[in-house]
Design a protein around this motif. Sequence first.
Motif, PDB file in Angstrom:
ATOM      1  N   GLY A   1     -47.862  49.957 105.498  1.00  0.00           N
ATOM      2  CA  GLY A   1     -48.201  50.337 106.387  1.00  0.00           C
ATOM      3  C   GLY A   1     -49.443  51.437 105.835  1.00  0.00           C
ATOM      4  N   VAL A   2     -48.414  51.793 104.738  1.00  0.00           N
ATOM      5  CA  VAL A   2     -50.214  52.499 103.678  1.00  0.00           C
ATOM      6  C   VAL A   2     -51.113  52.184 102.770  1.00  0.00           C
ATOM      7  N   LEU A   3     -50.835  50.390 102.714  1.00  0.00           N
ATOM      8  CA  LEU A   3     -52.188  49.596 102.339  1.00  0.00           C
ATOM      9  C   LEU A   3     -53.015  49.878 104.074  1.00  0.00           C
ATOM     10  N   GLU A   4     -52.226  49.477 105.206  1.00  0.00           N
ATOM     11  CA  GLU A   4     -54.082  48.632 106.181  1.00  0.00           C
ATOM     12  C   GLU A   4     -53.977  50.445 106.824  1.00  0.00           C
ATOM     13  N   SER A   5     -53.353  50.774 107.099  1.00  0.00           N
ATOM     14  CA  SER A   5     -53.649  52.782 107.219  1.00  0.00           C
ATOM     15  C   SER A   5     -54.778  53.471 106.694  1.00  0.00           C
ATOM     16  N   LEU A   6     -54.957  52.734 105.522  1.00  0.00           N
ATOM     17  CA  LEU A   6     -56.217  53.094 104.811  1.00  0.00           C
ATOM     18  C   LEU A   6     -57.155  52.513 105.332  1.00  0.00           C
ATOM     19  N   ALA A   7     -56.779  50.704 105.124  1.00  0.00           N
ATOM     20  CA  ALA A   7     -57.979  50.470 105.589  1.00  0.00           C
ATOM     21  C   ALA A   7     -58.502  50.416 107.072  1.00  0.00           C
ATOM     22  N   ALA A   8     -57.938  50.724 107.699  1.00  0.00           N
ATOM     23  CA  ALA A   8     -57.890  51.192 109.547  1.00  0.00           C
ATOM     24  C   ALA A   8     -58.847  52.714 109.534  1.00  0.00           C
ATOM     25  N   ARG A   9     -57.840  54.050 108.438  1.00  0.00           N
ATOM     26  CA  ARG A   9     -59.168  54.681 108.407  1.00  0.00           C
ATOM     27  C   ARG A   9     -60.442  54.850 108.008  1.00  0.00           C
TER      28      ARG A   9
ATOM     29  N   ASN B   1     -61.473  57.575 115.456  1.00  0.00           N
ATOM     30  CA  ASN B   1     -60.243  58.954 115.062  1.00  0.00           C
ATOM     31  C   ASN B   1     -60.011  58.454 114.271  1.00  0.00           C
ATOM     32  N   ALA B   2     -59.724  58.533 113.115  1.00  0.00           N
ATOM     33  CA  ALA B   2     -59.374  58.268 111.737  1.00  0.00           C
ATOM     34  C   ALA B   2     -57.789  58.348 112.138  1.00  0.00           C
ATOM     35  N   ALA B   3     -57.194  59.550 112.110  1.00  0.00           N
ATOM     36  CA  ALA B   3     -55.552  59.298 112.640  1.00  0.00           C
ATOM     37  C   ALA B   3     -55.051  58.942 113.241  1.00  0.00           C
ATOM     38  N   LYS B   4     -55.657  58.484 114.060  1.00  0.00           N
ATOM     39  CA  LYS B   4     -55.015  57.655 115.208  1.00  0.00           C
ATOM     40  C   LYS B   4     -54.749  56.058 114.448  1.00  0.00           C
TER      41      LYS B   4
END
Length: 218
Positions: free
Chosen positions: A93-101, A197-200
């Motif tokens: 989750g941490v890794l992929e959320s960084l990629a998505a952001r 929207n990076a947060a979303k």
Amino acid sequence: MAVTASLLGLEKKSLREQALAALRTAITSGELEPGRHLVETELSEMLQISRGTLREALRQLEQEGLISAGARGRMSVRHLDVKEIRDIFAVRGVLESLAARTLSDMPDKEAALAELRAAVDAMEKAAASSLEERIESDLEFHRTLCRLSGNETLLHSWESLEGSIRMSIMFAGLERATRNMSVGRHHDIVAAIETGNAAKARETIIAHMDGAAENLVG
């Protein structure tokens, strides 16, 4: 130990890499089941490689988290418990959320979005295929997400978890595993990135991974 197709003799070229690939496949497919003790003499004979070459491959598999050393250094296929699966998906989750952001913040992300949509389309096409093909198409979407971020360290970190991710899926069984491969859930990730929207985008990935972990462990 029964002789199986993926553990039969290898070509002489790049023996370590071939041994590593064969063993990794046997472990993540469940052919070598969790808790199975790995006997060097048997494996080296099956793979037709030296015990030195086999040990190099086993050291790499230990680094990947697929096998573990017990008393007197005896190697066995790692068994993932519920906590470990939750931990793996928390890190994902941490890794992929960084990629998505990162993708969400890109001013020109149309090419990246097109690749992600193509990866989701591939998942949809694989829906009627074998579990193995469905797993591969699902992992390819998430690998693509990390690759498109342009962060090589992030991608390398994600790839180091890939074996454990596969084992988590095998742990869950067919019904639970396929629930996590919903095409709609992956379209939601692409849509969140597209908003800019990076947060979303981050929240969507975290929710995706939290839900996936809870589904796998039941």
